[in-house]
Design an enzyme around this catalytic site. Structure first.
Site, mmCIF file in Angstrom:
data_model
loop_
_atom_site.group_PDB
_atom_site.id
_atom_site.type_symbol
_atom_site.label_atom_id
_atom_site.label_comp_id
_atom_site.label_asym_id
_atom_site.label_seq_id
_atom_site.Cartn_x
_atom_site.Cartn_y
_atom_site.Cartn_z
ATOM 1 N N LYS A 148 0.804 -1.132 -0.017
ATOM 2 C CA LYS A 148 0.229 -0.041 -0.056
ATOM 3 C C LYS A 148 0.712 1.180 -0.006
ATOM 4 C CE LYS A 148 0.730 1.874 3.204
ATOM 5 N NZ LYS A 148 2.215 2.598 3.535
ATOM 6 N N TYR A 207 -4.401 4.253 6.567
ATOM 7 C CA TYR A 207 -4.871 3.125 7.391
ATOM 8 C C TYR A 207 -6.337 3.270 8.175
ATOM 9 C CZ TYR A 207 -0.415 0.894 7.146
ATOM 10 O OH TYR A 207 0.569 0.060 6.697
#
Ligand code: NAD
Length: 414
Positions: free
Chosen positions: A167, A252
């Protein structure tokens, strides 16, 4: 400063200590809702909270025989690959490391030796495409700077391999779409490495929220900030990083808010500030505050930043209680507590869940998807949705207005 999305806590209490202190805090409480929170009748009678310890059946802990495990190549031997990915591959049940790709032949040779990888399976970025001739490699794990994810994902698909990419999935939603299209064209699987989706405490907060054990969720608050060291690192270079704190660590709480609610946001607002005199923020942003509105009425307020001491938290506030992760996004040592009224008293219950590595679970999820020929839990479309949301947050900050998102499922073709 070495970049580290994990938070190491010298001060973290052991599970036994937290269970003990939660029992102390809970003394004298009894009432409704306890069974739904995993408390036993005996605990109720004594008015003492008891933490849950779900256990994995022993057969699910056994590794697959080496010949039946999925073969992995790791691309990029930087801090995260060496510190987290290779150790997790050593622990994985269904996956085995078979190849390495690195720009540093000396390092690659050494790491191969330490990890039992045959020297013939060490590749450079130049001869990477010849992995197509290596049947031992099933999955390629891209652990390069963000701006290189799209290129190496597409090259891996062209070589006939499945891909797990770190990511953020890419630099932009346009790149994310190209990666998805390349996977479809090659009939190979694409997964984005959202490790927190496999963190047992995160899964528990999603379960608590979606089961409505604490009533309907109303609001969420979350943060992930850290002090990003030297100005001369790829994370502060727009071409290699795509953006600043938002795609690196703001992602996140953004992604978790969608997981925990099981909903897609309909509207976002963003605010950004970077000190113009700080040489770290010439190309990418420092502080971001963003609000996400969900269809059920839940509102989330989140923060990311590159100039504060590291801190990560996430709290879901529901009608009859809250669930809190502090820290929330560390590699290890995340802690979950649940607060609610029991009878006439407010109580806080530290929750103990089985301590499984989020990295091992994530890697084995990709291998399971390959072995079972099914979609992985966090496919490319998941990353594309997050890119569309982040682009809307940037647009909101630029234009100083709320941005409506449209139907994310339809926009990402799922
Ligand atoms: P790093 O700088 O430590 O490692 C990057 C690696 O890429 C190095 O081996 C470097 O040599 C190599 N590389 C190849 N071409 C490069 C180029 N043109 N410029 C710079 N480096 C180049 O970075 P990292 O912290 O290991 O991050 C790598 C990826 O992993 C990023 O996408 C990051 O977002 C992700 N990450 C994820 C987590 C997580 O918790 N999931 C944590 C840290 C990093």
């Amino acid at each position: 400063m070495a970049h580290d999305e994990g938070i190491h806590h010298e001060e973290v209490t052991t599970p036994e200590q937290t269970a003990d202190s939660s029992r102390r805090r809970f003394l004298g409480q009894a009432g409704l809702g306890l069974l739904g929170l995993g408390l036993t009748g005996a605990a109720l009678a004594q008015g003492v909270a008891q933490t849950e310890k779900p256990q994995t059946p022993p057969e699910e802990k056994q590794p697959f025989p080496p010949g039946q495990r999925v073969g992995w190549a790791v691309v990029g031997l930087g801090e995260f690959a060496l510190g987290q990915v290779l150790p997790a591959l050593r622990e994985a049940r269904k996956s085995k490391l078979v190849a390495l790709v690195s720009g540093s032949p000396e390092k690659a040779r050494r790491v191969a030796e330490q990890n039992g990888v045959a020297q013939r399976n060490v590749y450079t970025y130049q001869n990477f495409d010849s992995i197509r001739n290596n049947p031992e490699i099933d999955v390629v794990y891209i652990v390069l700077p963000n701006g290189l994810h799209a290129e190496y994902t597409i090259r891996a698909f062209q070589a006939g391999k499945h891909v797990l990419t770190e990511k953020p999935m890419a630099n932009t939603s346009a790149e994310a779409r190209q990666m998805i299209a390349a996977g479809r064209a090659a009939n190979r699987k694409l997964m984005v490495a959202y490790r927190a989706r496999f963190e047992p405490r995160h899964v528990e907060v999603a379960r608590l929220t979606q089961s409505r054990v604490l009533g309907n969720p109303r609001q969420m608050i979350g943060e992930f900030v850290q002090n990003q060291g030297s100005p001369n690192q790829w994370r502060l270079d727009r071409e290699l990083a795509g953006g600043g704190s938002l795609p690196d660590i703001g992602l996140y709480p953004l992604n978790f808010s969608r997981f925990v609610t099981g909903e897609e946001p309909t509207e976002v607002m963003g605010q950004i500030y970077s000190d113009p005199n700080d040489p770290r923020f010439r190309e990418v942003e420092d502080r971001v505050a963003f609000t996400m509105q969900f269809p059920s009425g839940v509102i989330g307020q989140f923060f990311s930043g590159y100039s504060s001491h590291r801190s990560s938290r996430f709290r879901v506030m529901s009608e009859r209680g809250w669930a809190d992760l502090t820290p929330a996004f560390a590699y290890e040592g995340n802690r979950l507590s649940v607060g609610r009224r029991v009878g006439l008293q407010e109580g806080t219950d530290m929750r103990e869940v089985e301590n499984k590595s989020q990295f091992v679970l994530e890697i084995d999820e990709m291998s399971s998807a390959v072995l079972e020929n099914r979609e992985p839990k966090t496919p490319g479309e998941e990353g594309l949705r997050d890119h569309l949301i982040m682009e809307a947050i940037y647009q909101s900050a630029r234009e100083n207005r709320a941005i409506r998102l449209g139907n994310l499922a339809a926009l990402t073709g799922r």
